[in-house]
Motif scaffolding. Structure first.
Motif, PDB file in Angstrom:
ATOM      1  N   THR A  10     -10.502  -3.082   2.120  1.00 45.56           N
ATOM      2  CA  THR A  10      -9.758  -3.920   0.922  1.00 45.56           C
ATOM      3  C   THR A  10      -9.000  -4.607   1.014  1.00 45.56           C
ATOM      4  N   PHE A  11      -8.009  -3.761   1.714  1.00 43.62           N
ATOM      5  CA  PHE A  11      -6.560  -4.193   1.412  1.00 43.62           C
ATOM      6  C   PHE A  11      -5.718  -5.133   3.392  1.00 43.62           C
ATOM      7  N   THR A  12      -6.579  -6.315   3.106  1.00 43.88           N
ATOM      8  CA  THR A  12      -6.587  -7.674   4.001  1.00 43.88           C
ATOM      9  C   THR A  12      -5.092  -8.046   4.592  1.00 43.88           C
ATOM     10  N   SER A  13      -4.144  -7.756   3.154  1.00 44.68           N
ATOM     11  CA  SER A  13      -2.589  -8.757   3.418  1.00 44.68           C
ATOM     12  C   SER A  13      -1.736  -7.700   4.687  1.00 44.68           C
ATOM     13  N   ALA A  21       7.824  -1.602   4.307  1.00 40.74           N
ATOM     14  CA  ALA A  21       7.939  -0.519   3.489  1.00 40.74           C
ATOM     15  C   ALA A  21       9.355  -0.076   3.682  1.00 40.74           C
ATOM     16  N   VAL A  22      10.097   0.067   4.734  1.00 41.53           N
ATOM     17  CA  VAL A  22      10.618   0.320   5.270  1.00 41.53           C
ATOM     18  C   VAL A  22      12.083   0.082   4.698  1.00 41.53           C
ATOM     19  N   TRP A  87       3.395  -1.744  -4.427  1.00 38.46           N
ATOM     20  CA  TRP A  87       2.510  -2.905  -2.874  1.00 38.46           C
ATOM     21  C   TRP A  87       2.368  -2.803  -1.742  1.00 38.46           C
ATOM     22  N   THR A  88       3.575  -2.789  -1.269  1.00 39.28           N
ATOM     23  CA  THR A  88       3.521  -2.223   0.326  1.00 39.28           C
ATOM     24  C   THR A  88       2.574  -1.261   0.998  1.00 39.28           C
ATOM     25  N   VAL A  89       2.799  -0.376   0.372  1.00 38.58           N
ATOM     26  CA  VAL A  89       1.914   0.994   0.360  1.00 38.58           C
ATOM     27  C   VAL A  89       0.746   1.727   0.520  1.00 38.58           C
ATOM     28  N   TYR A  90       0.401   0.495  -1.033  1.00 38.29           N
ATOM     29  CA  TYR A  90       0.011   1.743  -2.130  1.00 38.29           C
ATOM     30  C   TYR A  90      -2.043   1.206  -1.189  1.00 38.29           C
ATOM     31  N   GLY A 179       5.597 -13.817   6.615  1.00 40.24           N
ATOM     32  CA  GLY A 179       5.963 -14.061   5.592  1.00 40.24           C
ATOM     33  C   GLY A 179       6.059 -12.503   5.243  1.00 40.24           C
ATOM     34  N   ARG A 180       6.857 -11.900   6.525  1.00 38.07           N
ATOM     35  CA  ARG A 180       7.612 -10.551   5.263  1.00 38.07           C
ATOM     36  C   ARG A 180       8.722 -10.818   5.113  1.00 38.07           C
ATOM     37  N   ARG A 181       9.828 -11.977   6.016  1.00 34.45           N
ATOM     38  CA  ARG A 181      10.593 -12.709   5.501  1.00 34.45           C
ATOM     39  C   ARG A 181      10.858 -13.775   4.198  1.00 34.45           C
ATOM     40  N   ALA A 182       9.683 -13.837   4.123  1.00 36.54           N
ATOM     41  CA  ALA A 182       9.286 -14.714   2.364  1.00 36.54           C
ATOM     42  C   ALA A 182       9.276 -13.801   1.365  1.00 36.54           C
ATOM     43  N   PHE A 183       8.282 -12.626   1.621  1.00 31.87           N
ATOM     44  CA  PHE A 183       8.251 -11.630   1.122  1.00 31.87           C
ATOM     45  C   PHE A 183       9.184 -10.722   0.545  1.00 31.87           C
TER      46      PHE A 183
END
Length: 372
Positions: A10-13, A21-22, A87-90, A179-183
């Motif tokens: 389900t979690f595809t991102s 997360a760190v 949101w990152t770890v859910y 996408g990490r930097r944008a997030f």
């Protein structure tokens, strides 16, 4: 097999990964640590244990204004940070099976306590800034213990996850991820925006951007906001025979006219409230230390101050000796050159440096010198 939104795949991102997360955890941990330490400072200033009361400092003048403002600012900033972190770890929160062993089950129980305590702590804190308490439990005591619970849960979580955190702490240890930097930039922008549009209730040079804060500290009766009005306190009408009773070795009573005849002093002092707003004013009145000396009490005496209020949690306030002895501590009769209005404590109120606003007692009727 699991069904529904939490089934496998389900979690595809790709952003549901340790490095993101760190990074968010570092920011969130710093905000929560600042919030906890400043909140602990506020609690000790409001309700100090007996061994500490005589050592509380009356200086710096703006000490409480700074720490409580920082408390609310860091707590507000933690809200979008917590949302991004969860949101990152859910996906891990809904991993299956829920517990693979007793140790793993205890770890997940600790995470549940941490998340629940932090969410409740931030939620109740935000509603406190609005002075809205839709729950049956006392806010201050509950907020205090939730802070310890959340901080303890955070320390346990850090201990358990220390190897994973160490692995992904440095940027070079984690592969680049689209996408990490944008997030992270979007999260930073959200935190910065929330801070800029709320911090003006404490930080004067951000006042022009004070768009979403519950209070404008430059708007209110005689230019200063009021949390508890005279109508709410039942003090709109002052007894015609009002006088200040001072009890000590040589007790005495003074009318308002007699108080006005004593040497008057002026001090620029802030009202700083637990809700996060603060504002300075010019206060004029009689020094508390002079009233104590007239009662024949020695330096180093603590005081008990009683208000005309019929009830209320702060109708009676105790003032430790460092505040009573400070020459800036006043029984104020005027604010910004004007006689106090009923909402600001007419006929007389306490104003001292480096204390929470709830302890700046209004509508004073009695000052009692306590045993040293």
């Amino acid at each position: 097999m699991r069904r529904g939104p939490f089934r496998a795949g389900t979690f595809t991102s790709p952003l549901h990964e340790p490095r993101t997360a760190v990074v968010l955890g570092r920011w969130l941990g710093a905000a929560l640590l600042v919030c906890f330490l400043t909140g602990l400072t506020s609690h000790l200033l409001q309700d100090p244990p007996g061994w500490l009361a005589g050592h509380l400092p009356a200086r710096p003048v703006n000490g409480y204004r700074f720490t409580q403002g920082l408390h609310v600012i860091s707590g507000t900033a933690a809200v979008p940070l917590l949302g991004a972190k969860l949101w990152t770890v859910y996906p891990r929160l809904f991993e299956w099976p829920p517990a693979r062993s007793v140790l793993h089950g205890l770890e997940r129980l600790g995470i549940a306590v941490l998340v629940a305590a932090t969410l409740l702590e931030l939620f109740t804190g935000l509603l406190n800034t609005l002075q809205w308490y839709p729950w049956p439990f006392p806010f201050r005591q509950t907020h205090f213990w939730l802070g310890w619970l959340a901080t303890g849960g955070l320390l346990v979580h850090l201990g358990v996850k220390a190897p994973l955190i160490a692995t992904h702490w440095w940027r070079r240890a984690a592969p680049a991820l689209a996408g990490r930097r944008a997030f992270l930039t979007a999260t930073t922008a959200a935190v910065g925006t929330v801070t800029l549009v709320t911090a003006g209730q404490t930080v004067p040079w951000l006042r022009a951007l004070d768009l979403l804060a519950p209070r404008r500290p430059d708007v209110g009766v005689q230019g200063i906001p009021v949390n508890r009005t005279a109508a709410q306190a039942g003090t709109l009408t002052v007894p015609a025979d009002w006088g200040l009773q001072v009890d000590g070795p040589q007790p005495y009573r003074l009318t308002l006219a007699e108080l006005a005849e004593l040497p008057q002093y002026e001090a620029e002092l802030p009202i700083a409230c637990v809700e996060g707003w603060s504002a300075s004013a010019r206060w004029t009145g009689v020094r508390v230390v002079d009233l104590v000396r007239l009662a024949g009490a020695p330096a180093g005496s603590a005081l008990r101050v009683t208000s005309l209020e019929a009830d209320g949690p702060y109708r009676v306030m105790e003032m430790p000796a460092p505040y009573a002895d400070d020459p800036l501590s006043l029984l104020a009769l005027r604010i910004n050159g004007q006689e106090l209005t009923a909402d600001h404590g007419y006929p007389a109120r306490i104003i001292v440096p480096n204390r929470p606003g709830v302890l700046q007692t209004k509508w004073v009727s009695r000052i009692e010198v306590l045993a040293r």
